[in-house]
Write a protein that holds these residues in place. Structure first.
Motif, PDB file in Angstrom:
ATOM      1  N   TYR A 641       0.928  -1.477  -0.041  1.00 17.52           N
ATOM      2  CA  TYR A 641       0.071   0.134  -0.002  1.00 17.52           C
ATOM      3  C   TYR A 641       0.839   1.203  -0.001  1.00 17.52           C
ATOM      4  CZ  TYR A 641      -2.365   4.135   2.132  1.00 17.52           C
ATOM      5  OH  TYR A 641      -2.825   5.315   2.072  1.00 17.52           O
ATOM      6  N   PHE A 645       1.146   4.405  -2.645  1.00 14.88           N
ATOM      7  CA  PHE A 645       0.631   5.426  -2.012  1.00 14.88           C
ATOM      8  C   PHE A 645       1.626   6.352  -2.405  1.00 14.88           C
ATOM      9  CE2 PHE A 645       0.037   8.658   1.286  1.00 14.88           C
ATOM     10  CZ  PHE A 645      -1.137   9.043   1.089  1.00 14.88           C
ATOM     11  N   MET A 655      -1.601  16.686 -10.501  1.00 18.00           N
ATOM     12  CA  MET A 655      -2.891  16.667 -10.121  1.00 18.00           C
ATOM     13  C   MET A 655      -3.116  17.919  -9.679  1.00 18.00           C
ATOM     14  SD  MET A 655      -4.324  16.103  -6.981  1.00 18.00           S
ATOM     15  CE  MET A 655      -5.392  15.041  -5.907  1.00 18.00           C
ATOM     16  N   LYS A 656      -2.596  18.488  -8.990  1.00 19.42           N
ATOM     17  CA  LYS A 656      -2.819  19.942  -8.253  1.00 19.42           C
ATOM     18  C   LYS A 656      -3.066  20.870  -9.486  1.00 19.42           C
ATOM     19  CE  LYS A 656       0.461  19.906  -5.012  1.00 19.42           C
ATOM     20  NZ  LYS A 656       1.454  20.146  -3.961  1.00 19.42           N
ATOM     21  N   THR A 658      -3.726  20.363 -12.448  1.00 21.87           N
ATOM     22  CA  THR A 658      -4.907  20.030 -13.447  1.00 21.87           C
ATOM     23  C   THR A 658      -6.331  20.616 -12.787  1.00 21.87           C
ATOM     24  OG1 THR A 658      -3.638  18.015 -13.961  1.00 21.87           O
ATOM     25  CG2 THR A 658      -6.148  18.175 -14.444  1.00 21.87           C
ATOM     26  N   VAL A 659      -6.317  20.119 -11.240  1.00 25.97           N
ATOM     27  CA  VAL A 659      -7.666  20.716 -10.780  1.00 25.97           C
ATOM     28  C   VAL A 659      -7.591  22.220 -10.615  1.00 25.97           C
ATOM     29  CG1 VAL A 659      -8.909  20.667  -8.488  1.00 25.97           C
ATOM     30  CG2 VAL A 659      -7.555  18.595  -9.404  1.00 25.97           C
ATOM     31  N   LEU A 660      -6.516  22.953 -10.451  1.00 23.73           N
ATOM     32  CA  LEU A 660      -6.500  24.348 -10.271  1.00 23.73           C
ATOM     33  C   LEU A 660      -7.043  24.883 -11.876  1.00 23.73           C
ATOM     34  CD1 LEU A 660      -3.237  25.315  -8.229  1.00 23.73           C
ATOM     35  CD2 LEU A 660      -5.628  25.586  -7.753  1.00 23.73           C
ATOM     36  N   CYS A 662      -8.715  23.619 -14.217  1.00 25.34           N
ATOM     37  CA  CYS A 662     -10.427  23.180 -14.234  1.00 25.34           C
ATOM     38  C   CYS A 662     -11.080  24.144 -13.267  1.00 25.34           C
ATOM     39  CB  CYS A 662     -10.568  21.752 -13.634  1.00 25.34           C
ATOM     40  SG  CYS A 662      -9.774  20.633 -14.666  1.00 25.34           S
ATOM     41  N   CYS A 663     -10.663  24.521 -12.208  1.00 26.20           N
ATOM     42  CA  CYS A 663     -11.181  25.465 -11.468  1.00 26.20           C
ATOM     43  C   CYS A 663     -11.360  26.977 -11.800  1.00 26.20           C
ATOM     44  CB  CYS A 663     -10.679  25.366  -9.588  1.00 26.20           C
ATOM     45  SG  CYS A 663     -11.028  23.850  -8.742  1.00 26.20           S
ATOM     46  N   ILE A 666     -13.800  26.891 -14.711  1.00 30.19           N
ATOM     47  CA  ILE A 666     -15.251  26.640 -14.350  1.00 30.19           C
ATOM     48  C   ILE A 666     -15.502  28.349 -13.630  1.00 30.19           C
ATOM     49  CG2 ILE A 666     -16.692  25.826 -12.334  1.00 30.19           C
ATOM     50  CD1 ILE A 666     -15.103  23.378 -12.732  1.00 30.19           C
TER      51      ILE A 666
ATOM     52  N   LEU B  95      -8.676   6.241   0.061  1.00 28.69           N
ATOM     53  CA  LEU B  95      -8.095   7.728  -0.294  1.00 28.69           C
ATOM     54  C   LEU B  95      -7.466   7.762  -1.538  1.00 28.69           C
ATOM     55  CD1 LEU B  95      -7.455  10.314   0.587  1.00 28.69           C
ATOM     56  CD2 LEU B  95      -5.500   9.458   2.054  1.00 28.69           C
ATOM     57  N   MET B  96      -6.728   6.747  -1.768  1.00 29.59           N
ATOM     58  CA  MET B  96      -6.020   6.597  -2.926  1.00 29.59           C
ATOM     59  C   MET B  96      -7.084   6.906  -4.257  1.00 29.59           C
ATOM     60  SD  MET B  96      -2.817   4.298  -2.235  1.00 29.59           S
ATOM     61  CE  MET B  96      -2.490   3.880  -4.236  1.00 29.59           C
ATOM     62  N   ALA B  99      -8.387  10.257  -4.353  1.00 25.40           N
ATOM     63  CA  ALA B  99      -7.713  11.306  -4.838  1.00 25.40           C
ATOM     64  C   ALA B  99      -7.327  10.979  -6.484  1.00 25.40           C
ATOM     65  CB  ALA B  99      -6.279  11.237  -4.040  1.00 25.40           C
ATOM     66  N   ALA B 102     -10.307  12.162  -8.158  1.00 24.15           N
ATOM     67  CA  ALA B 102     -10.697  13.660  -8.099  1.00 24.15           C
ATOM     68  C   ALA B 102     -10.423  14.525  -9.270  1.00 24.15           C
ATOM     69  CB  ALA B 102     -10.069  14.333  -6.805  1.00 24.15           C
ATOM     70  N   PRO B 103      -9.039  14.462  -9.864  1.00 28.23           N
ATOM     71  CA  PRO B 103      -8.831  15.169 -11.097  1.00 28.23           C
ATOM     72  C   PRO B 103      -9.447  14.803 -12.152  1.00 28.23           C
ATOM     73  CG  PRO B 103      -7.087  13.802 -10.599  1.00 28.23           C
ATOM     74  CD  PRO B 103      -7.986  13.694  -9.285  1.00 28.23           C
ATOM     75  N   ALA B 106     -12.716  16.681 -11.842  1.00 32.00           N
ATOM     76  CA  ALA B 106     -12.581  17.906 -12.289  1.00 32.00           C
ATOM     77  C   ALA B 106     -12.595  18.396 -13.732  1.00 32.00           C
ATOM     78  CB  ALA B 106     -11.394  18.454 -11.296  1.00 32.00           C
ATOM     79  N   VAL B 107     -11.607  17.558 -14.452  1.00 34.07           N
ATOM     80  CA  VAL B 107     -11.636  17.640 -15.864  1.00 34.07           C
ATOM     81  C   VAL B 107     -13.044  17.461 -16.446  1.00 34.07           C
ATOM     82  CG1 VAL B 107     -10.613  16.944 -17.995  1.00 34.07           C
ATOM     83  CG2 VAL B 107      -9.145  17.174 -16.088  1.00 34.07           C
ATOM     84  N   ALA B 109     -16.106  17.593 -15.046  1.00 33.98           N
ATOM     85  CA  ALA B 109     -16.867  18.562 -14.787  1.00 33.98           C
ATOM     86  C   ALA B 109     -16.737  19.879 -15.261  1.00 33.98           C
ATOM     87  CB  ALA B 109     -16.869  18.645 -13.134  1.00 33.98           C
ATOM     88  N   ILE B 160     -18.443  23.033  -6.711  1.00 37.52           N
ATOM     89  CA  ILE B 160     -17.206  22.304  -6.994  1.00 37.52           C
ATOM     90  C   ILE B 160     -15.947  23.221  -6.721  1.00 37.52           C
ATOM     91  CG2 ILE B 160     -16.012  21.640  -9.281  1.00 37.52           C
ATOM     92  CD1 ILE B 160     -18.356  20.507 -10.493  1.00 37.52           C
ATOM     93  N   ALA B 164     -12.997  21.572  -4.541  1.00 36.87           N
ATOM     94  CA  ALA B 164     -11.853  21.113  -4.873  1.00 36.87           C
ATOM     95  C   ALA B 164     -10.943  21.985  -4.472  1.00 36.87           C
ATOM     96  CB  ALA B 164     -11.990  21.137  -6.688  1.00 36.87           C
ATOM     97  N   LEU B 165     -11.340  23.239  -4.412  1.00 35.38           N
ATOM     98  CA  LEU B 165     -10.168  24.146  -3.937  1.00 35.38           C
ATOM     99  C   LEU B 165      -9.712  23.950  -2.383  1.00 35.38           C
ATOM    100  CD1 LEU B 165     -10.810  27.567  -5.823  1.00 35.38           C
ATOM    101  CD2 LEU B 165      -9.071  26.037  -6.225  1.00 35.38           C
ATOM    102  N   ILE B 168      -7.242  21.144  -2.596  1.00 34.15           N
ATOM    103  CA  ILE B 168      -6.171  21.370  -3.396  1.00 34.15           C
ATOM    104  C   ILE B 168      -5.175  22.612  -2.466  1.00 34.15           C
ATOM    105  CG2 ILE B 168      -4.899  22.517  -5.554  1.00 34.15           C
ATOM    106  CD1 ILE B 168      -6.009  19.556  -5.596  1.00 34.15           C
TER     107      ILE B 168
END
Ligand code: HEM
Lengths: 691, 213
Positions: A641, A645, A655-656, A658-660, A662-663, A666, B95-96, B99, B102-103, B106-107, B109, B160, B164-165, B168
């Protein structure tokens, strides 16, 4: 003087006497407690010898000073001797063992033995009674780094069946090893624990009675108790104790005594770190690595080989940040009259309004929410900065102790090898200095501790010959093993061969030694009783003979040596808290998750060597049978694990981002449409107005 | 506390949905026979298919919408189930998974929001609805409107962002321990509201689809 003044003085004297009598009845000596004055009381005092008589330095054969009788005049010796430093010999099941700590290590290079010993019931350590180690033997082994009392004051009972015969004969000569208060409380630079003229040398000579006298530099002592022929002494212990001062002669330094035979001791309530260091120092060993270029037909590569361990230069290494910023050990490790010194964050001390419970990393820096006093709730004692821990998810505070990120040497791929003052007898100077490389104490090894948090530990692998009774292992004393297996262990041969500091031990030698021990084991009576088996434990493995019993049926050739890992055979480890590194050197500082969450981080994947003397001689010399274990195997975490992990952290930045992104898109859409809505609304309102 | 609030709020919203479904049936009458129920289920299932009438862009949009819903479902299950059912915090493999999806969520959405924003913008019809509400013309008000679907779409889009924020930003060395605690609470409570909004949204969209079909 006026009669009224006389009466007042008389009354005051009566009040003082009643007061001191009251204190005494409450179990306190007149010197115990605190009258509110913060200055150090000056100790110009009369000294008393072990018979309770006032010490007269000018006598022909003066007796050594007794700390029990001298300090005990004003301080409650019985209460003090219940403190952590002095109480391990009498730990009973109902008394608290305290959290696991550094053990004493019974070592013997000839029999390749390293046994962790403690009477505190700590997991992995053996009680002296389990291995038939008498208090007398105990002192001989460990007395050099020792504040006295405890095992030193166990008076041998000649009528007891279990009494150590050697102790019966030798104790009246050597005397008791009383608590030496000056070891900690003397601020005099002359207090000498480690030099050839100091306390440790008296211990080596079994001059226990004289340790405090010499340690404090009150005088010189000529003579060696261990060399005194018992036949030259009276048989009666009391008489022997009286006579011995003629054979071991004390000469006091007359300059230390004033005209009333009083002596000034520079005593402090709060000992300096220098005093603690004699027993609580650690030394880092540095691995010297040699790079060897290996060329084969198919490839060329460079391999790294460890060639030797050397001591880290003390002048380049740094102190604990707390000491560097002006604190001393006793600022955090405090105690009352009972000398139960606070041990840091693990045992939550119930204390007056949080004043004690906050004597821990967390308490000092963050405060204790459960404390009654507001100051204790707020924390920041002694100016401790309040850490913000930016970017550290809170789960870390549940899973890790503070020390995990802040204490000990920086984690490396292989843990650093350390030596400790008590285990390796550091601090003995001059002609009795010794250089003991074993056991190889590794640090930091990240282990899940008694409080279920992962913390840096010191660790070593016990090695001993012993007896296995079903699932229970009892070590044997090295001298008993040597007696039975002198030949297979080649104890009479002075061999220079060393493999990783050990005298190498072949599997054949193990087999022969086990045969010798097994043959000596008593046969159990009755058929259902399990046969005790001789075993050798080293490097996390047990070595034992295959089925059968050499004492009865089988011949030597029919046995095979079997080696296996066993649940009960674990490394001995204990948590460390020092040295605390500067915040900038903490793990994870500045959002560096990769300090631990990377695919090869020492925190999880450091290689812990299962140190062992077992080796075989090949054409190229000795080859040690050392295996390694991943550090995570000591943390109750699934290795697969944590591998996955940590691997996921490779993609974390992506990942951070990408999400930023996308945000952001939006948010832009929301902004765009809300502006459009506003435009429509404005248009509608103006249309309405126009019509 | 969070577990109790979550369970109750989800149960209440689901209850309201059921009540609304029966109080405002889509067709003229509710067919509760065995055959009727099977037909209903098949109908619901077909809604997830990419209809042949759809253009390529339409198909892609619907596909992304479906993947968004799937990711959301996974995030919901991994985020809520450990705490609500097992009483343990999100950790380990769960959790894995959380996580990892999640991205992707986000994409998807983001694409879905960009793709459906125009369709979901408020029009005169919604203004009329508000006018009816304010002028007490309430007959059929709660049954026949696209407002709910659009409103939940925009609410979801807004929610969202904190969901998300919050997580992050907690991964950057900005917020201290107290800040981290607040962000965590913000994340899960916003996620809860998002779940409630999403339930309503999916229900209203399906209702609208039923009506069209
Ligand atoms: C981009 C989106 C998301 C990211 C990056 C994300 C990340 C995370 C992380 C890292 C945690 C663990 C926090 C911790 O234990 O300190 C967490 C917890 C949680 N997430 Fe998410 N998540 C996202 C979206 C969602 C969504 C959409 C939902 C709901 C459907 C959700 C529900 C939850 C819940 C309920 C928890 C708390 C679990 C507990 O109580 O232990 N998350 N999230």
């Amino acid at each position: 003087m006026e009669p009224r003044a006389n009466i007042l003085i008389g009354l005051a004297v009566v009040v003082m006497l009643v007061g001191s009598a009251k204190a005494a009845t409450a179990g306190k000596g007149i010197g115990d407690g605190n009258d509110g004055n913060r200055s150090e009381p000056v100790h110009v005092i009369t000294l008393y010898d072990d018979l309770g008589n006032e010490l007269k330095p000018g006598e022909e054969f003066p007796r050594p000073v007794s700390m029990k009788n001298t300090c005990g005049k004003c301080h409650n010796y019985a209460t003090i001797s219940g403190g952590w430093h002095f109480n391990s010999c009498r730990v009973k099941p109902e008394e608290k063992d305290g959290r696991i700590g550094e053990p004493w290590v019974l070592r013997d290079s000839g029999t390749r033995t390293m046994i962790p010993i403690s009477n505190r019931g700590w997991e992995g350590a053996f009680r002296p009674s389990q291995i038939n180690l008498s208090s007398w033997q105990w002192l001989k082994l460990f007395g050099t780094h020792y504040p006295g009392g405890n095992y030193g004051e166990i008076q041998v009972d000649p009528d007891s069946e279990t009494a150590d015969p050697e102790a019966i004969i030798r104790q009246p000569i050597s005397g008791l090893y009383e608590i030496n208060c000056l070891v900690c409380h003397s601020a005099d630079g002359r207090q000498d624990q480690g030099s050839p003229d100091g306390a440790a040398m008296q211990v080596a000579r079994q001059n226990y009675r004289w340790v405090a006298t010499v340690g404090a530099g009150l005088g010189t002592v000529k003579g060696t108790a261990s060399a005194v022929d018992e036949f030259s002494m009276p048989i009666e212990p009391d008489q022997a104790a009286l006579k011995i001062v003629e054979k071991i002669k004390t000469t006091y330094d007359s300059g230390k005594f004033d005209t009333e035979n009083k002596v000034f001791f520079d005593i402090v309530r709060q000992p300096s770190a220098q005093r603690c260091y004699f027993c609580h120092s650690t030394q880092t060993q540095i691995r010297k690595i040699e790079q060897v270029q290996i060329e084969s037909e198919s490839e060329k590569k460079i391999e790294e080989h460890e060639v030797e361990l050397t001591e880290e230069l003390d002048w380049v290494s740094d102190e604990d940040v707390h000491l560097a910023s002006g604190l001393t050990c006793t600022d955090c490790h405090r105690n009352g009259d009972d000398h139960m010194i606070t041990r840091g964050d693990i045992e939550h001390e119930e204390g007056s309004m949080g004043a004690i419970s906050t004597l821990s990393c967390r308490g000092c820096h963050l405060g204790d929410e459960t404390a009654d006093a507001e100051a204790a709730q707020k924390g920041g004692r002694l100016g401790a900065p309040h850490p913000k821990h930016p970017g550290i998810p809170t789960i870390h505070f549940e899973e890790l102790s503070c020390t995990a990120c802040h204490s000990g040497p920086m984690p490396t791929k292989e843990p650093t090898i350390m030596r400790t003052a008590r285990i390796h007898k550091l601090g003995l100077h001059g002609k009795h200095a010794i250089n003991l490389p074993l056991p190889h104490v590794m640090s930091p090894v990240f282990v899940r501790g008694q409080d279920h948090k992962i913390a840096p530990h010191k660790m070593f692998w016990p090695a001993f010959w012993g007896i296995r009774n079903e699932e229970e292992f009892t070590p044997m004393l090295p001298e008993d093993v040597a007696f039975l297996a002198e030949e297979p262990l080649q104890l009479t041969i002075q061999s220079e061969d060393r493999i990783n500091d050990w005298r190498p031990l072949t599997t054949e030698q193990i087999k022969q030694t086990l045969l010798a021990i097994q043959a000596d084991l008593p046969q159990p009576e009755g058929e259902d009783v399990a046969v005790p088996l001789a075993v050798y434990v080293a490097g996390g493995k047990i070595y034992q003979l295959s089925e059968g019993n050499p004492a009865t049926e089988n011949t030597e050739a029919e046995f095979e040596l079997v080696a296996a890992e066993h649940e009960a055979i674990k490394p001995y480890s204990w948590p460390i808290a020092h040295n605390v590194r500067p915040a900038t050197q903490s793990l994870g500082v500045g959002g560096e998750c990769g300090d631990c969450h990377s695919t090869d981080s020492p925190f999880f994947f450091g290689q812990v060597a299962m140190d062992t003397p077992v080796a075989e001689q090949g054409e190229e010399g000795w080859a040690q049978q050392t295996e390694t274990r991943n550090m995570v195997s000591f943390q109750d975490i699934d290795e697969t694990y944590i591998g996955w992990f940590n691997w996921s952290f490779v993609f974390r930045p992506m990942m951070k981002e990408t999400v930023l992104l996308c945000c952001a898109v939006i948010a832009a859409v929301l902004l765009l449409y809300s502006l459009r809505a506003l435009r429509c609304l404005a248009k509608a309102v103006s249309d309405e107005c126009q019509s | 506390m969070f577990a109790i609030i979550s369970i109750w709020s989800i149960v209440i919203v689901l209850g309201l949905v059921v009540v609304h479904w029966f109080a405002c049936p889509v067709g003229d009458k509710r067919d509760l026979s065995f055959g009727g129920l099977v037909r209903f289920k098949v109908h619901v299932l077909t809604m997830f298919f990419l209809g042949q009438k759809l253009s390529l862009v339409g198909k892609l949009k619907k596909l992304v919408y479906m993947v968004t819903l799937l990711c959301f479902l996974i995030l919901f299950l991994t985020g809520f189930v450990p705490r609500l059912i097992c009483g343990v915090p999100l950790s380990g493999y769960t959790l894995m998974i959380h996580a990892t999806f999640a991205p992707v969520f986000a994409v998807c959405a983001m694409i879905a929001i960009v793709g459906y924003a125009q369709q979901c913008r408020f029009t005169r019809e919604e203004l009329d609805w508000v006018v009816r509400l304010t002028t007490c013309k309430w007959k059929g008000l709660l049954c026949n409107s696209a407002l709910g679907g659009k409103l939940t779409f925009w609410l979801g889009a807004i929610l969202i962002l904190p969901v998300a924020l919050s997580m992050i930003s907690s991964m950057y060395p900005i917020f201290g321990t107290h800040g981290q605690e607040i962000l965590f609470e913000l994340h899960r409570y916003c996620a809860l509201v998002l779940v409630l909004v999403a339930i309503c949204h999916v229900y209203l969209v399906m209702r609208a689809k039923f009506k069209v079909d």
